[in-house]
Design an enzyme around this catalytic site. Structure first.
Site, short mmCIF file in Angstrom:
data_model
loop_
_atom_site.label_atom_id
_atom_site.label_comp_id
_atom_site.label_asym_id
_atom_site.label_seq_id
_atom_site.Cartn_x
_atom_site.Cartn_y
_atom_site.Cartn_z
N THR A 1 0.76 -1.24 0.03
CA THR A 1 -0.10 0.18 -0.08
C THR A 1 0.84 1.26 -0.10
OG1 THR A 1 -1.75 -1.20 1.23
CG2 THR A 1 -1.97 1.13 1.32
N GLU A 2 0.81 2.19 -0.98
CA GLU A 2 1.25 3.49 -1.07
C GLU A 2 2.90 3.28 -0.93
OE1 GLU A 2 -0.43 6.01 -2.00
OE2 GLU A 2 -2.27 5.11 -1.68
N MET A 3 3.39 2.14 -1.55
CA MET A 3 4.75 1.93 -1.71
C MET A 3 5.53 1.99 -0.08
SD MET A 3 6.05 1.74 -4.75
CE MET A 3 5.61 2.05 -6.37
N TRP B 1 5.55 6.83 -0.81
CA TRP B 1 5.85 7.68 -1.84
C TRP B 1 4.65 8.70 -1.79
CZ3 TRP B 1 3.30 5.24 -7.22
CH2 TRP B 1 1.95 5.21 -7.15
#
Length: 442
Positions: A145-147, A299
């Site tokens: 999730t979301e890097m 990120w």
């Protein structure tokens, strides 16, 4: 030749309706079906469908020289099946070309990797099963999730059997190092790490249509020139972005689809560049060193940390309240509760509570359907309160709750008996009335 890894994220949460205090204990349906359907349909028509159509044309024209990877959350796939089945069909056509790799994810785009290994493992397995069911692929590479990534999270992912993981090429992590190489996890070197080149990725994802950008307009020729000029020793350039960059964040009128088409064709023609899927890059390249990430990165925002989801007291309280129920959920067998539990874990709910309105051009406010982060917090906590009542009824947490649950079940049984008796009474009254009518006629 340098490998170009083109990767797209696709995620859409099940958004909650306005759930009031007086709904708690009375109404157990939390979702805004109208908004969910209209948003999915809108973004499908503007972005996903035209982009998939273009990628299919490129795959047929360029053959196995063109490669692309996707990470599509389970909740997004669920909504496609509900509201936009043509999107699923378009991805299935892409899968058949052999040019597309589907990556592993958490099912609901959750933050479970930060809190509970069992919830994390369950979500990842559920997502893998869905990818295999729809596209016939068993993911080898993981994208959290979301890097979100750290040494410890990478170790967890390695133990789940994945060969590599994608994350952000954050400056404060890499220092003088380049993101354009393959690295390994600091705890378990068997896990390879691909790091996003955020500058080149954001040139497309965020800056493409910005007329105030000093590089505007961005053409495919100019961009491929930048790719070719990346240092001679660099081996892989990871271009990771949201798929809604094409057609939504960057509108069709700005020429984003024409740019993508020309970019793919020119990379294939280049004698210095080639497309690779993440799995191919991992198989072909040798890691140059360990990447040490003791604290989680993402990120998001300038800080590349977790503050977009866990940066204030509201977010932290909601997060703790949610995962305080993980023990009960491990014993829960109710399918509806399990589904709601998965949806409640979506990171978007915490993102809506963010007060970071000054960062990155105010993206937090623009993504939320609530008027304020405080309203988002209250709404979520109301939903969580009702969910807790339902969970306690099925999986009592204490002797007192066990007694309450027994009484609740007893009341439900009595209500069912009363309903049955009332139905029998109405039937008997009707029969009696019919007999009386017949006697009068005689």
């Amino acid at each position: 030749m340098k490998s170009i890894c083109l990767f797209f994220q696709i995620h859409q949460p099940f958004r909650h309706r306005r759930y009031r205090f007086f709904d708690i204990g009375n109404d157990h349906y939390y979702y805004d079906d109208y908004s969910n359907e209209s948003i999915i349909r809108n973004i499908a028509d503007k972005s996903y469908l035209p982009a998939n159509k273009l990628l299919l044309e490129l795959a047929k024209k360029l053959g196995d020289k063109f490669k692309v990877a996707f990470s599509i959350t389970g909740v997004a796939l669920e909504q496609f099946e509900l509201y936009a089945p043509d999107v699923i069909e378009s991805f299935q056509k892409l899968a058949k070309t052999g040019c597309v790799e589907f990556l592993a994810e958490t099912y609901s785009h959750s933050l479970s990797s930060l809190r509970d290994i069992n919830a994390f493992t369950d979500q990842v397995k559920k997502h893998d099963d869905q990818i295999f069911r729809l596209f016939g692929q068993k993911p080898r590479v993981f994208r959290n999730t979301e890097m979100i990534y750290s040494d410890e999270i990478g170790e967890k992912v390695a133990k789940l059997g994945y060969s590599a993981m994608l994350t952000e090429g954050a400056k404060h992590v890499l220092g003088w190092k380049s993101p354009d190489f393959l690295y390994v996890n600091a705890i378990n070197p068997r896990l390879k790490v691909l790091m996003r080149n955020y500058k080149l990725s954001d040139d497309i994802g965020f800056r493409f249509s910005d007329k105030n950008w000093d590089k505007h307009p961005l053409t495919a020729e100019k961009y491929v020139g930048w790719l070719e000029k990346v240092g001679e020793k660099e081996e892989v350039i990871n271009l990771f972005m949201g798929y809604d960059s094409f057609g939504t964040r960057q509108p069709k009128e700005a020429g984003i689809f024409d740019f993508l088409k020309a970019l793919a064709e020119q990379v294939v023609k280049s004698d210095k560049l080639k497309f690779s899927t993440p799995s191919e890059a991992v198989d072909e390249l040798q890691p140059i060193s360990v990447v040490s990430v003791p604290h989680p990165i993402s990120w998001s925002d300038e800080e590349r940390d977790l503050s977009a989801w866990l940066g204030n007291e509201m977010q932290k309280e909601a997060f703790e309240k949610l995962y305080a129920m993980k023990g009960q959920m491990a014993r829960c067998t109710d399918a509806v509760l399990q589904k709601d539990w998965n949806y409640l874990q979506a990171s978007d709910h915490f993102f809506y509570m963010s007060t970071k309105y000054f960062a990155d051009g105010n993206p937090h406010k623009s993504y939320s359907h609530f008027d304020s982060p405080y309203e988002a917090f209250i709404n979520y906590m109301n939903v969580l309160s009702d969910f807790k009542i339902r969970l306690n009824a099925h999986v009592p947490e204490s002797e007192v709750e066990n007694e309450i649950a027994s009484l609740h079940r007893l009341l439900e049984e009595k209500e069912e008996k009363i309903k049955k008796m009332e139905a029998d009474l109405r039937r008997l009254q009707k029969t009696k009335k019919q007999k009386t009518t017949l006697r009068k006629k005689k």
